[in-house]
Design a protein around this motif. Structure first.
Motif, PDB file in Angstrom:
ATOM      1  N   VAL A  59      45.247  47.513  53.644  1.00  0.00           N
ATOM      2  CA  VAL A  59      43.862  47.031  53.644  1.00  0.00           C
ATOM      3  C   VAL A  59      43.115  47.616  52.447  1.00  0.00           C
ATOM      4  O   VAL A  59      42.355  46.916  51.773  1.00  0.00           O
ATOM      5  N   PHE A  60      43.340  48.889  52.159  1.00  0.00           N
ATOM      6  CA  PHE A  60      42.699  49.549  51.017  1.00  0.00           C
ATOM      7  C   PHE A  60      43.065  48.832  49.719  1.00  0.00           C
ATOM      8  O   PHE A  60      42.198  48.586  48.874  1.00  0.00           O
ATOM      9  N   SER A  61      44.334  48.486  49.535  1.00  0.00           N
ATOM     10  CA  SER A  61      44.726  47.797  48.307  1.00  0.00           C
ATOM     11  C   SER A  61      44.157  46.384  48.267  1.00  0.00           C
ATOM     12  O   SER A  61      43.806  45.893  47.196  1.00  0.00           O
ATOM     13  N   LYS A  62      44.015  45.734  49.419  1.00  0.00           N
ATOM     14  CA  LYS A  62      43.379  44.413  49.459  1.00  0.00           C
ATOM     15  C   LYS A  62      41.912  44.516  49.042  1.00  0.00           C
ATOM     16  O   LYS A  62      41.428  43.668  48.305  1.00  0.00           O
ATOM     17  N   LEU A  63      41.231  45.556  49.490  1.00  0.00           N
ATOM     18  CA  LEU A  63      39.846  45.777  49.063  1.00  0.00           C
ATOM     19  C   LEU A  63      39.778  46.073  47.573  1.00  0.00           C
ATOM     20  O   LEU A  63      38.762  45.834  46.932  1.00  0.00           O
ATOM     21  N   GLY A  64      40.847  46.609  47.022  1.00  0.00           N
ATOM     22  CA  GLY A  64      40.921  46.911  45.594  1.00  0.00           C
ATOM     23  C   GLY A  64      41.481  45.778  44.764  1.00  0.00           C
ATOM     24  O   GLY A  64      41.954  45.996  43.653  1.00  0.00           O
ATOM     25  N   ASP A  65      41.469  44.551  45.306  1.00  0.00           N
ATOM     26  CA  ASP A  65      41.877  43.336  44.592  1.00  0.00           C
ATOM     27  C   ASP A  65      43.358  43.311  44.221  1.00  0.00           C
ATOM     28  O   ASP A  65      43.755  42.631  43.284  1.00  0.00           O
ATOM     29  N   LEU A  66      44.168  44.050  44.940  1.00  0.00           N
ATOM     30  CA  LEU A  66      45.613  44.025  44.735  1.00  0.00           C
ATOM     31  C   LEU A  66      46.278  43.408  45.959  1.00  0.00           C
ATOM     32  O   LEU A  66      45.762  43.500  47.073  1.00  0.00           O
ATOM     33  N   SER A  67      47.435  42.824  45.744  1.00  0.00           N
ATOM     34  CA  SER A  67      48.177  42.276  46.870  1.00  0.00           C
ATOM     35  C   SER A  67      48.564  43.414  47.814  1.00  0.00           C
ATOM     36  O   SER A  67      49.156  44.407  47.388  1.00  0.00           O
ATOM     37  N   PRO A  68      48.223  43.297  49.103  1.00  0.00           N
ATOM     38  CA  PRO A  68      48.567  44.380  50.034  1.00  0.00           C
ATOM     39  C   PRO A  68      50.073  44.536  50.225  1.00  0.00           C
ATOM     40  O   PRO A  68      50.534  45.590  50.635  1.00  0.00           O
ATOM     41  N   TRP A  69      50.809  43.506  49.877  1.00  0.00           N
ATOM     42  CA  TRP A  69      52.264  43.574  50.048  1.00  0.00           C
ATOM     43  C   TRP A  69      52.904  44.508  49.039  1.00  0.00           C
ATOM     44  O   TRP A  69      54.032  44.971  49.244  1.00  0.00           O
ATOM     45  N   LEU A  70      52.218  44.808  47.932  1.00  0.00           N
ATOM     46  CA  LEU A  70      52.755  45.765  46.960  1.00  0.00           C
ATOM     47  C   LEU A  70      52.925  47.143  47.579  1.00  0.00           C
ATOM     48  O   LEU A  70      53.918  47.830  47.324  1.00  0.00           O
ATOM     49  N   TRP A 104      40.581  52.514  41.791  1.00  0.00           N
ATOM     50  CA  TRP A 104      39.698  52.200  40.672  1.00  0.00           C
ATOM     51  C   TRP A 104      38.779  51.044  41.036  1.00  0.00           C
ATOM     52  O   TRP A 104      37.571  51.110  40.850  1.00  0.00           O
ATOM     53  N   ARG A 105      39.349  49.973  41.618  1.00  0.00           N
ATOM     54  CA  ARG A 105      38.551  48.800  41.975  1.00  0.00           C
ATOM     55  C   ARG A 105      37.604  49.099  43.141  1.00  0.00           C
ATOM     56  O   ARG A 105      36.458  48.669  43.142  1.00  0.00           O
ATOM     57  N   VAL A 106      38.073  49.846  44.141  1.00  0.00           N
ATOM     58  CA  VAL A 106      37.199  50.218  45.261  1.00  0.00           C
ATOM     59  C   VAL A 106      36.059  51.087  44.759  1.00  0.00           C
ATOM     60  O   VAL A 106      34.904  50.923  45.155  1.00  0.00           O
ATOM     61  N   GLY A 107      36.348  52.001  43.851  1.00  0.00           N
ATOM     62  CA  GLY A 107      35.313  52.841  43.275  1.00  0.00           C
ATOM     63  C   GLY A 107      34.274  52.027  42.516  1.00  0.00           C
ATOM     64  O   GLY A 107      33.076  52.284  42.618  1.00  0.00           O
ATOM     65  N   LEU A 108      34.722  51.030  41.758  1.00  0.00           N
ATOM     66  CA  LEU A 108      33.771  50.169  41.045  1.00  0.00           C
ATOM     67  C   LEU A 108      32.871  49.429  42.031  1.00  0.00           C
ATOM     68  O   LEU A 108      31.675  49.281  41.794  1.00  0.00           O
ATOM     69  N   LYS A 109      33.438  48.972  43.128  1.00  0.00           N
ATOM     70  CA  LYS A 109      32.650  48.234  44.121  1.00  0.00           C
ATOM     71  C   LYS A 109      31.685  49.148  44.867  1.00  0.00           C
ATOM     72  O   LYS A 109      30.741  48.673  45.483  1.00  0.00           O
TER      73      LYS A 109
END
Length: 197
Positions: A59-70, A104-109
């Protein structure tokens, strides 16, 4: 090496094992509480999502605009191939890089400058705590990630209870990857060489 009586060595190992068990439980609880607060800011429904061990990082990676499957692939690969000396280390580093990109993306948001990643790199639990409990608000209207259109890294997964991270109308243009026309005018007095226009 010291020669301990039989009972002393066993007691030392048991004490050390109990200490590390308590430390691991405390770190898990703190990480889950901090992620729960970040998920609340992002509008994720269901506090339980922060308490499921691997799913919370998905979920954290999805919030960070990355595929959660990674994250799932990286953790699975590190479990299966972690015993191979060099390859296991490379996969572990790759998994950390994926979480670093998401952070990085979550921090920007959450209105944090990219320099905050240094704190995440060394003390991710402190970084999660600060972002979870500070006064910042969630903002999806930030420029698109450089990988937003890349099929491998980009997030196209739709999960009920987790809001889409693309703002209405799409992401604003990223000034690094898509500069506006005329954004970089030539310096005053610059004459292009013959043949260039």
């Amino acid at each position: 090496m010291y020669d301990y009586p039989d009972g002393t060595a066993i007691a030392l190992y048991a004490g050390l094992a109990i200490f590390w068990f308590i430390f691991a439980i405390a770190a898990y609880v703190l990480t889950s509480v901090f992620m729960m607060k970040i998920f609340e800011k992002a509008g994720v429904q269901g506090k339980w999502r922060a308490w499921v061990p691997i799913y919370n990082f998905m979920v954290f990676s999805k919030l960070g605009d990355l595929s959660p499957w990674l994250i799932l692939i990286a953790i699975g690969a590190s479990i299966l191939l972690g015993w191979i000396p060099v390859l296991g280390s490379i996969i572990g580093i790759a998994a950390f890089v994926v979480t670093l990109l998401a952070a990085w993306r979550v921090g920007l948001k959450l209105q944090k400058e990219p320099v905050w990643l240094i704190l995440y790199f060394f003390l991710s639990i402190v970084w999660l705590g600060i972002l979870g409990f500070d006064k910042s608000r969630w903002n999806t209207a930030i420029p698109a990630a450089p990988w937003a259109n890349n099929g491998f890294l980009s997030d196209r997964t739709v999960w009920a209870g987790i809001p889409s991270q693309a703002p209405a109308g799409g992401y604003p243009a990223n000034p690094v990857t898509q500069p506006a026309p005329g954004a970089y005018p030539p310096p005053a007095g610059y004459e292009p060489p013959a043949g260039y226009t």
